[in-house]
Scaffold this active site. Structure first.
Site, mmCIF file in Angstrom:
data_model
loop_
_atom_site.group_PDB
_atom_site.id
_atom_site.type_symbol
_atom_site.label_atom_id
_atom_site.label_comp_id
_atom_site.label_asym_id
_atom_site.label_seq_id
_atom_site.Cartn_x
_atom_site.Cartn_y
_atom_site.Cartn_z
ATOM 1 N N ARG A 68 0.155 0.615 1.150
ATOM 2 C CA ARG A 68 1.121 0.769 2.238
ATOM 3 C C ARG A 68 2.282 -0.217 2.118
ATOM 4 O O ARG A 68 3.442 0.132 2.361
ATOM 5 C CB ARG A 68 0.440 0.583 3.606
ATOM 6 C CG ARG A 68 1.407 0.827 4.756
ATOM 7 C CD ARG A 68 0.797 0.579 6.116
ATOM 8 N NE ARG A 68 0.616 -0.833 6.379
ATOM 9 C CZ ARG A 68 0.281 -1.342 7.564
ATOM 10 N NH1 ARG A 68 0.052 -0.538 8.579
ATOM 11 N NH2 ARG A 68 0.133 -2.632 7.740
ATOM 12 N N LEU A 96 2.964 1.768 10.834
ATOM 13 C CA LEU A 96 3.780 0.796 10.106
ATOM 14 C C LEU A 96 3.334 -0.636 10.415
ATOM 15 O O LEU A 96 2.803 -0.916 11.496
ATOM 16 C CB LEU A 96 5.253 0.996 10.468
ATOM 17 C CG LEU A 96 5.814 2.342 9.982
ATOM 18 C CD1 LEU A 96 7.094 2.698 10.724
ATOM 19 C CD2 LEU A 96 6.047 2.330 8.475
ATOM 20 N N ASN A 110 9.630 6.793 18.432
ATOM 21 C CA ASN A 110 8.567 7.706 17.984
ATOM 22 C C ASN A 110 8.345 8.767 19.054
ATOM 23 O O ASN A 110 8.471 8.489 20.245
ATOM 24 C CB ASN A 110 7.273 6.904 17.792
ATOM 25 C CG ASN A 110 6.086 7.777 17.413
ATOM 26 O OD1 ASN A 110 6.166 8.606 16.490
ATOM 27 N ND2 ASN A 110 4.969 7.623 18.110
ATOM 28 N N HIS A 112 5.399 11.169 20.613
ATOM 29 C CA HIS A 112 3.935 11.311 20.648
ATOM 30 C C HIS A 112 3.578 12.487 21.555
ATOM 31 O O HIS A 112 4.132 12.607 22.658
ATOM 32 C CB HIS A 112 3.294 10.009 21.150
ATOM 33 C CG HIS A 112 1.800 10.088 21.131
ATOM 34 N ND1 HIS A 112 1.070 9.949 19.964
ATOM 35 C CD2 HIS A 112 0.903 10.353 22.111
ATOM 36 C CE1 HIS A 112 -0.215 10.108 20.243
ATOM 37 N NE2 HIS A 112 -0.342 10.359 21.532
ATOM 38 N N ASP A 153 1.639 3.128 19.441
ATOM 39 C CA ASP A 153 1.973 3.910 20.641
ATOM 40 C C ASP A 153 2.144 3.031 21.887
ATOM 41 O O ASP A 153 2.062 3.534 23.021
ATOM 42 C CB ASP A 153 0.907 4.994 20.928
ATOM 43 C CG ASP A 153 0.850 6.049 19.831
ATOM 44 O OD1 ASP A 153 1.888 6.318 19.207
ATOM 45 O OD2 ASP A 153 -0.237 6.612 19.613
HETATM 46 C C1 GAR Z 1 4.249 16.462 16.574
HETATM 47 O O1 GAR Z 1 3.505 17.099 17.579
HETATM 48 C C2 GAR Z 1 4.335 14.968 16.855
HETATM 49 O O2 GAR Z 1 4.436 14.653 18.209
HETATM 50 C C3 GAR Z 1 3.009 14.505 16.301
HETATM 51 O O3 GAR Z 1 2.833 15.251 15.123
HETATM 52 C C4 GAR Z 1 3.506 16.510 15.241
HETATM 53 C C5 GAR Z 1 4.438 16.676 14.060
HETATM 54 O O4 GAR Z 1 5.018 17.955 14.037
HETATM 55 N N1 GAR Z 1 3.016 13.089 16.079
HETATM 56 C C6 GAR Z 1 1.952 12.317 16.273
HETATM 57 O O5 GAR Z 1 0.855 12.738 16.607
HETATM 58 C C7 GAR Z 1 2.188 10.836 16.028
HETATM 59 N N2 GAR Z 1 1.158 10.043 16.649
HETATM 60 P P1 GAR Z 1 6.369 18.261 13.247
HETATM 61 O O6 GAR Z 1 6.188 17.719 11.818
HETATM 62 O O7 GAR Z 1 6.457 19.759 13.254
HETATM 63 O O8 GAR Z 1 7.512 17.593 13.964
#
Ligand code: GAR
Length: 204
Positions: A68, A96, A110, A112, A153
């Protein structure tokens, strides 16, 4: 106005990236300019979306670079080379390091797929969030956009939007509704809000 150069970091399908690109194309992100898309997954469809929109891409693939710290070094070099002022995590599935988040304090956001503080933190990502919401039996869920800090988060909340759970929902149907009714709306709006703030701060 001094436009803020934005990098969007993605790992998968990139529908949130698409929502940002569509908003920018429609003139709804006047304070920002989408300058770079970064992925930690060489086969992410998000990269195709970026190419179609004529946006430069950088890949730091997890399989190719399992360390990472090394991936972060490559990403940081790309961000600096492109003079990026705001980072948007849009479905970016790597937590990160604290050193990285500190460098972009209040300059990294971000999205969520739940109403934080419910169903968030390590292990809650993608469909898993919706599985957890359905098993708990909540009737309302939603999405959150927040600043990214060293707590997964846990950074200050910028925007949230509630979405109703419906009878017979599966994690997949709920995920789609949360995206359509919340994420794709509040994320592009938050990008503009934060770019506007950063741009004003530059003028001072
Ligand atoms: C989305 O629902 C986003 O909120 C989630 O992954 C998906 C990505 O979709 N993110 C997380 O869970 C981060 N903790 P996408 O690639 O179609 O935007």
């Amino acid at each position: 106005m001094n436009k803020i150069r934005v990098a969007v970091l993605c790992s998968g399908g990139g529908t949130n990236l698409q929502a940002i690109l569509d908003s920018a194309a429609a003139g709804r992100i006047p304070a920002g300019e989408i300058a770079l898309v970064v992925s930690d997954n060489a086969s992410a469809y998000a990269l195709e979306r970026a190419k179609k929109a004529g946006i430069e891409t950088v890949v730091a693939d997890k399989k190719e670079i399992p360390d990472r710290a090394e991936r972060e070094r490559r990403i940081l070099a790309a961000l600096e080379a492109h003079d990026i002022g705001l980072i948007v995590l849009a479905g970016f599935m790597t937590i990160l390091s604290e050193a990285f988040t500190r460098k972009y304090d209040h300059r990294m956001i971000n999205v969520h797929p739940s109403l934080i503080p419910s169903f968030c933190g390590p292990g809650f990502y993608g469909l898993k969030v919706h599985e957890a919401a359905l098993s708990r039996g909540v009737k309302v869920t939603g999405a959150t956009v927040h600043y990214v800090n060293e707590v997964c988060d846990g950074g200050p909340i910028i925007a949230q939007k509630a979405v109703c759970v419906e009878e017979g929902d599966t994690p997949e149907t709920l995920q789609k509704r949360v995206m359509r009714e919340a994420e794709w709306i509040i994320l592009p709006q938050a990008v503009e809000t934060v770019c506007e703030r950063l741009s004003k701060e530059r003028e001072i």
